[in-house]
Motif scaffolding. Structure first.
Motif, PDB file in Angstrom:
ATOM      1  N   MET A   1       0.830  -1.197   0.000  1.00 21.72           N
ATOM      2  CA  MET A   1       0.000   0.000   0.000  1.00 21.72           C
ATOM      3  C   MET A   1       0.872   1.258   0.000  1.00 21.72           C
ATOM      4  O   MET A   1       1.938   1.279   0.609  1.00 21.72           O
ATOM      5  N   LYS A   2       0.395   2.306  -0.659  1.00 20.39           N
ATOM      6  CA  LYS A   2       1.181   3.524  -0.844  1.00 20.39           C
ATOM      7  C   LYS A   2       0.897   4.557   0.246  1.00 20.39           C
ATOM      8  O   LYS A   2      -0.191   4.610   0.811  1.00 20.39           O
ATOM      9  N   LYS A   3       1.912   5.388   0.467  1.00 16.45           N
ATOM     10  CA  LYS A   3       1.765   6.563   1.328  1.00 16.45           C
ATOM     11  C   LYS A   3       1.643   7.769   0.396  1.00 16.45           C
ATOM     12  O   LYS A   3       2.588   8.094  -0.330  1.00 16.45           O
ATOM     13  N   ILE A   4       0.487   8.430   0.432  1.00 17.29           N
ATOM     14  CA  ILE A   4       0.108   9.398  -0.581  1.00 17.29           C
ATOM     15  C   ILE A   4      -0.150  10.767   0.041  1.00 17.29           C
ATOM     16  O   ILE A   4      -0.930  10.891   0.993  1.00 17.29           O
ATOM     17  N   ILE A   5       0.480  11.805  -0.518  1.00 19.44           N
ATOM     18  CA  ILE A   5       0.163  13.191  -0.166  1.00 19.44           C
ATOM     19  C   ILE A   5      -0.768  13.738  -1.230  1.00 19.44           C
ATOM     20  O   ILE A   5      -0.470  13.670  -2.423  1.00 19.44           O
ATOM     21  N   LEU A   6      -1.901  14.282  -0.803  1.00 18.05           N
ATOM     22  CA  LEU A   6      -2.870  14.827  -1.742  1.00 18.05           C
ATOM     23  C   LEU A   6      -3.210  16.258  -1.335  1.00 18.05           C
ATOM     24  O   LEU A   6      -3.693  16.492  -0.227  1.00 18.05           O
ATOM     25  N   THR A   7      -2.938  17.217  -2.210  1.00 18.54           N
ATOM     26  CA  THR A   7      -3.246  18.620  -1.900  1.00 18.54           C
ATOM     27  C   THR A   7      -4.665  18.958  -2.339  1.00 18.54           C
ATOM     28  O   THR A   7      -5.239  18.313  -3.207  1.00 18.54           O
ATOM     29  N   GLU A  58      -4.724  11.005   7.398  1.00 17.03           N
ATOM     30  CA  GLU A  58      -4.226  12.042   8.298  1.00 17.03           C
ATOM     31  C   GLU A  58      -4.500  13.388   7.639  1.00 17.03           C
ATOM     32  O   GLU A  58      -4.125  13.604   6.486  1.00 17.03           O
ATOM     33  N   VAL A  59      -5.157  14.287   8.364  1.00 10.05           N
ATOM     34  CA  VAL A  59      -5.433  15.624   7.831  1.00 10.05           C
ATOM     35  C   VAL A  59      -4.304  16.559   8.268  1.00 10.05           C
ATOM     36  O   VAL A  59      -4.021  16.680   9.465  1.00 10.05           O
ATOM     37  N   ILE A  60      -3.684  17.194   7.283  1.00 15.62           N
ATOM     38  CA  ILE A  60      -2.502  18.017   7.530  1.00 15.62           C
ATOM     39  C   ILE A  60      -2.717  19.418   6.952  1.00 15.62           C
ATOM     40  O   ILE A  60      -3.189  19.569   5.827  1.00 15.62           O
ATOM     41  N   GLU A  61      -2.344  20.424   7.713  1.00 17.38           N
ATOM     42  CA  GLU A  61      -2.405  21.811   7.234  1.00 17.38           C
ATOM     43  C   GLU A  61      -1.329  22.041   6.172  1.00 17.38           C
ATOM     44  O   GLU A  61      -0.150  21.767   6.397  1.00 17.38           O
ATOM     45  N   LEU A  62      -1.734  22.536   5.009  1.00 13.38           N
ATOM     46  CA  LEU A  62      -0.775  22.844   3.951  1.00 13.38           C
ATOM     47  C   LEU A  62      -1.373  23.877   3.006  1.00 13.38           C
ATOM     48  O   LEU A  62      -2.481  23.692   2.501  1.00 13.38           O
ATOM     49  N   VAL A  74       5.333  18.837   4.822  1.00 17.25           N
ATOM     50  CA  VAL A  74       6.048  17.651   4.324  1.00 17.25           C
ATOM     51  C   VAL A  74       6.923  17.059   5.428  1.00 17.25           C
ATOM     52  O   VAL A  74       7.025  15.834   5.554  1.00 17.25           O
ATOM     53  N   ALA A  75       7.539  17.913   6.243  1.00 15.31           N
ATOM     54  CA  ALA A  75       8.337  17.417   7.368  1.00 15.31           C
ATOM     55  C   ALA A  75       7.457  16.658   8.359  1.00 15.31           C
ATOM     56  O   ALA A  75       7.849  15.593   8.869  1.00 15.31           O
ATOM     57  N   GLU A  76       6.259  17.187   8.631  1.00 16.72           N
ATOM     58  CA  GLU A  76       5.328  16.505   9.539  1.00 16.72           C
ATOM     59  C   GLU A  76       4.878  15.171   8.963  1.00 16.72           C
ATOM     60  O   GLU A  76       4.814  14.152   9.664  1.00 16.72           O
ATOM     61  N   ILE A  77       4.578  15.169   7.673  1.00 15.75           N
ATOM     62  CA  ILE A  77       4.156  13.930   7.009  1.00 15.75           C
ATOM     63  C   ILE A  77       5.268  12.898   7.054  1.00 15.75           C
ATOM     64  O   ILE A  77       5.021  11.708   7.313  1.00 15.75           O
ATOM     65  N   ALA A  78       6.495  13.335   6.814  1.00 16.90           N
ATOM     66  CA  ALA A  78       7.640  12.409   6.826  1.00 16.90           C
ATOM     67  C   ALA A  78       7.806  11.745   8.197  1.00 16.90           C
ATOM     68  O   ALA A  78       8.186  10.571   8.295  1.00 16.90           O
ATOM     69  N   LYS A  79       7.496  12.485   9.264  1.00 10.04           N
ATOM     70  CA  LYS A  79       7.563  11.899  10.608  1.00 10.04           C
ATOM     71  C   LYS A  79       6.519  10.803  10.762  1.00 10.04           C
ATOM     72  O   LYS A  79       6.783   9.742  11.330  1.00 10.04           O
ATOM     73  N   HIS A  80       5.320  11.068  10.253  1.00 10.20           N
ATOM     74  CA  HIS A  80       4.240  10.075  10.328  1.00 10.20           C
ATOM     75  C   HIS A  80       4.551   8.848   9.474  1.00 10.20           C
ATOM     76  O   HIS A  80       4.198   7.718   9.832  1.00 10.20           O
ATOM     77  N   SER A  81       5.175   9.077   8.309  1.00 10.37           N
ATOM     78  CA  SER A  81       5.334   8.011   7.312  1.00 10.37           C
ATOM     79  C   SER A  81       6.657   7.268   7.418  1.00 10.37           C
ATOM     80  O   SER A  81       6.915   6.369   6.615  1.00 10.37           O
ATOM     81  N   GLY A  82       7.486   7.656   8.362  1.00 10.47           N
ATOM     82  CA  GLY A  82       8.805   7.035   8.461  1.00 10.47           C
ATOM     83  C   GLY A  82       9.713   7.472   7.317  1.00 10.47           C
ATOM     84  O   GLY A  82      10.629   6.743   6.920  1.00 10.47           O
ATOM     85  N   TYR A 129      12.812  12.798  -0.817  1.00 11.52           N
ATOM     86  CA  TYR A 129      12.388  11.509  -0.273  1.00 11.52           C
ATOM     87  C   TYR A 129      12.287  10.470  -1.390  1.00 11.52           C
ATOM     88  O   TYR A 129      12.691   9.313  -1.208  1.00 11.52           O
ATOM     89  N   MET A 130      11.769  10.867  -2.525  1.00 12.66           N
ATOM     90  CA  MET A 130      11.633   9.936  -3.643  1.00 12.66           C
ATOM     91  C   MET A 130      12.995   9.542  -4.204  1.00 12.66           C
ATOM     92  O   MET A 130      13.203   8.388  -4.598  1.00 12.66           O
ATOM     93  N   HIS A 131      13.910  10.484  -4.246  1.00 14.55           N
ATOM     94  CA  HIS A 131      15.270  10.152  -4.702  1.00 14.55           C
ATOM     95  C   HIS A 131      15.923   9.139  -3.761  1.00 14.55           C
ATOM     96  O   HIS A 131      16.605   8.208  -4.221  1.00 14.55           O
ATOM     97  N   LYS A 132      15.702   9.320  -2.485  1.00 12.87           N
ATOM     98  CA  LYS A 132      16.272   8.377  -1.518  1.00 12.87           C
ATOM     99  C   LYS A 132      15.694   6.981  -1.718  1.00 12.87           C
ATOM    100  O   LYS A 132      16.407   5.969  -1.594  1.00 12.87           O
TER     101      LYS A 132
END
Length: 292
Positions: A1-7, A58-62, A74-82, A129-132
Motif C-alpha cells: 500500500m502507498k503513502k500518498i500526499i494529496l493537496t 491524516e489531515v494536515i495543514e498545507l 512535508v516534514a510533519e508527514i515524513a515523521k508520520h510516514s517514516g 524523499y523519492m530520490h532516496k
C-alpha cells in the motif's frame, strides 16, 4: 500500500480522491488550508469518515502558496510516514471564469502562485524523499483547457498550460531516477465547486467596455457550468487517480484525459503529438552531440 500526499483535499476532486484511495487501503495525507478555521468542519468530517471506515487518513495543514507551510507539512508527514513518500497528487487549485482584464495583477499572480508554482513547490519538497527511495509517483492535475484555450478562462488556461508543460519536462528528467511524473486533464465537472469557489474579480467594472459577443459567450459559459442531472460524476477523476497510483511504475501514461466530452479524441491526438515530439527530441538531441 502507498503513502500518498494529496493537496486540495477539502472539496471537489480532492475530497473524493482521499476517500477513494483510502478505501483501497492506501495511507492518505489529506492536506488543505485552514484546518482550524474555514475548513475545520471538513477536516473533522474527514477524520470521522476515516474512523468509521477503518481507513488511514491524516489531515494536515498545507498551503501550496507558502514555502514555509509546504516545508512544515512535508516534514510533519515524513515523521508520520517514516520518511516514505510514495505518491504526491497536486490537486489544489483555484478557478476564474471571466475576462482576463477584470483580474487585478495581484489576482493573476495568485492564480499562478496556487495553480502553477504551488505544484512545483510541493514537488521540490517531496523529491528528496523519492530520490532516496529511487521510486515515486507525482500526479499533476491540469485540465483539458491546456488543449482547449477557450475565452473567458484565459488566465486559468495559462496557469494550467504552464503546469502541463512543467510536468512534461519533469516526466523526462526523472524517469531514469525511477520517479514517474504524469498529468490528469479533467474536463468540466459542474457538480464540483469550480464556480462557487471561483475568485471574485477586482476590476469587474471594465466589462462595460466589452462587446455583446464576449459578454454573451461569458454568460453561456457560466450557464454551461451550472449543474444538471446529466452532469458528469467527479468520481471519474478520483478513479483515474487510483488507477495511476496502482499502475506499475514506468508504465503510466504521461497524459490522462478524463471527462473531456465530445472533444476527447482531439485532446488525445494533441497529447500523442506532444509526446511524440518530446520522445524524438529526448532521443535525438544527445546523439547529435555524441552524448548517446
Amino acid at each position: 500500500m502507498k503513502k500518498i500526499i494529496l493537496t486540495g483535499s477539502s472539496s471537489g476532486f480532492g475530497l473524493q480522491a482521499v476517500k477513494t484511495l483510502a478505501a483501497k487501503g492506501h495511507t492518505v495525507y489529506a492536506t488543505m488550508r485552514n484546518i482550524n478555521g474555514s475548513n475545520a468542519a471538513t477536516a473533522s468530517e474527514l477524520k470521522q469518515w476515516a474512523a468509521d471506515n477503518n481507513a488511514h487518513v491524516e489531515v494536515i495543514e498545507l498551503d501550496v502558496a507558502s514555502n514555509e507551510s509546504v516545508k512544515n507539512a512535508v516534514a510533519e508527514i515524513a515523521k508520520h510516514s517514516g520518511g516514505i513518500v510514495d505518491v504526491l497528487i497536486n490537486n489544489a487549485g483555484v478557478s476564474y471564469l471571466g475576462t482576463g482584464e477584470t483580474l487585478s495583477i495581484e489576482q493573476t499572480e495568485m492564480l499562478y502562485q496556487i495553480n502553477t508554482i504551488g505544484p512545483e513547490r510541493t514537488m521540490k519538497a517531496v523529491l528528496p524523499y523519492m530520490h532516496k527511495q529511487k521510486a515515486g509517483l507525482i500526479i499533476n492535475v491540469t485540465s483539458v483547457q491546456t488543449r482547449h484555450f477557450i475565452p473567458i478562462l484565459s488566465t486559468y488556461n495559462g496557469t494550467k498550460a504552464a503546469l502541463d508543460a512543467v510536468s512534461v519536462g519533469y516526466h523526462y528528467e526523472l524517469k531514469s531516477s525511477g520517479i514517474d511524473v504524469v498529468t490528469i486533464q479533467p474536463g468540466a465537472y459542474q457538480t464540483t465547486d469550480i464556480t462557487t469557489k471561483s475568485i471574485k474579480a477586482d476590476n469587474a467594472d471594465v466589462e462595460k467596455y466589452y462587446g455583446t459577443d464576449t459578454l454573451n459567450f461569458q454568460e453561456a459559459l457560466l450557464k454551461f457550468f451550472e449543474p444538471t442531472t446529466d452532469s458528469r460524476d467527479p468520481q471519474e477523476v478520483a478513479d483515474a487517480m487510483l488507477a495511476l497510483v496502482e499502475m506499475p511504475a514506468g508504465q503510466r501514461p504521461l497524459f490522462t484525459v478524463v471527462g473531456g466530452g465530445p472533444q476527447t479524441a482531439n485532446f488525445e491526438k494533441v497529447n500523442e503529438l506532444i509526446k511524440e515530439i518530446a520522445d524524438i527530441t529526448w532521443g535525438v538531441l544527445p546523439q547529435a552531440y555524441g552524448l548517446a
